[in-house]
Motif scaffolding. Structure first.
Motif, PDB file in Angstrom:
ATOM      1  N   TRP A 279      27.409  16.311  24.324  1.00 42.67           N
ATOM      2  CA  TRP A 279      27.883  14.571  24.100  1.00 42.67           C
ATOM      3  C   TRP A 279      28.837  14.838  23.877  1.00 42.67           C
ATOM      4  O   TRP A 279      29.099  15.626  22.532  1.00 42.67           O
ATOM      5  N   SER A 280      30.382  14.369  23.043  1.00 39.07           N
ATOM      6  CA  SER A 280      31.063  14.197  22.362  1.00 39.07           C
ATOM      7  C   SER A 280      31.772  12.658  22.440  1.00 39.07           C
ATOM      8  O   SER A 280      32.088  12.098  23.654  1.00 39.07           O
ATOM      9  N   ILE A 281      31.952  12.280  20.892  1.00 36.98           N
ATOM     10  CA  ILE A 281      32.045  10.494  21.346  1.00 36.98           C
ATOM     11  C   ILE A 281      33.906  10.665  21.629  1.00 36.98           C
ATOM     12  O   ILE A 281      34.170  10.034  21.675  1.00 36.98           O
ATOM     13  N   GLY A 282      34.336  12.219  21.211  1.00 34.75           N
ATOM     14  CA  GLY A 282      36.055  12.333  20.904  1.00 34.75           C
ATOM     15  C   GLY A 282      36.539  11.461  19.978  1.00 34.75           C
ATOM     16  O   GLY A 282      36.180  10.384  18.934  1.00 34.75           O
ATOM     17  N   ASP A 283      37.653  11.050  20.460  1.00 31.26           N
ATOM     18  CA  ASP A 283      38.480   9.868  20.382  1.00 31.26           C
ATOM     19  C   ASP A 283      38.122   7.740  20.214  1.00 31.26           C
ATOM     20  O   ASP A 283      38.934   7.627  19.902  1.00 31.26           O
ATOM     21  N   GLY A 284      36.792   8.388  20.755  1.00 23.10           N
ATOM     22  CA  GLY A 284      36.108   7.118  20.835  1.00 23.10           C
ATOM     23  C   GLY A 284      35.682   6.225  19.222  1.00 23.10           C
ATOM     24  O   GLY A 284      34.677   5.985  19.047  1.00 23.10           O
ATOM     25  N   CYS A 285      35.145   7.638  18.400  1.00 19.58           N
ATOM     26  CA  CYS A 285      35.038   7.248  17.358  1.00 19.58           C
ATOM     27  C   CYS A 285      35.425   6.255  16.083  1.00 19.58           C
ATOM     28  O   CYS A 285      36.748   6.641  15.792  1.00 19.58           O
TER      29      CYS A 285
END
Length: 160
Positions: A13-19
């Protein structure tokens, strides 16, 4: 901190630009922007006063105010002195006021780890004089708001 079991595989998983932390850093991306927010908490409202107190150029302060206005952190309020044209003052919005724990957390950390001796200012509860502290807690105690905080000089502080 621990991850919930389904998040333990960090490659899945990754939150990318949602952090949210990354977004806050994008907003408070320069020292000038952060110091303008500091000055708003200290009661500064007028452009020339921001320039003088932040110690940045007028264009840098202007950019910071535009960035904070676009993000909904400050809002302009029109004022007019007798014989002068209308101008804007800048006041924290609800979103700006909600940066108080962020501001105080950074100050508290800096007071502990970056100051030699006592820091220049203390933040206390206005009614009691008790020091204000920011803590991570699951407690549901009511929050202290800006109007409940008094800023005092530390008499033992010596400029380094």
């Amino acid at each position: 901190m621990k991850f919930e079991e389904r998040l333990c595989d960090r490659d899945a998983w990754s939150i990318g630009d949602g952090c949210s932390a990354a977004r806050v850093l994008d907003l408070l991306s320069t020292k000038t922007v952060f110091l303008v927010v500091r000055e708003c908490f200290y009661g500064t409202t007028r452009f020339d006063d921001f320039v003088a107190r932040v110690g940045a150029s007028a264009p840098a302060v202007s950019r910071a105010l535009k960035q904070l206005k676009a993000a909904g952190v400050v809002a302009p309020v029109v004022y007019r002195e007798p014989g002068s044209r209308a101008r804007d003052e800048y006041r924290l919005t609800e979103a700006g006021e909600d940066l108080l724990p962020v501001f105080l957390s950074l100050m508290q950390w800096g007071d502990k780890y970056l100051q030699e001796g006592r820091p220049p200012l203390s933040f206390v509860e206005a009614g009691t004089g008790r020091p204000i502290r920011v803590r991570v807690t699951a407690d549901s105690a009511p929050e202290t708001v800006c109007d409940d905080i008094e800023i005092r000089p530390n008499p033992a502080w010596r400029r380094g």
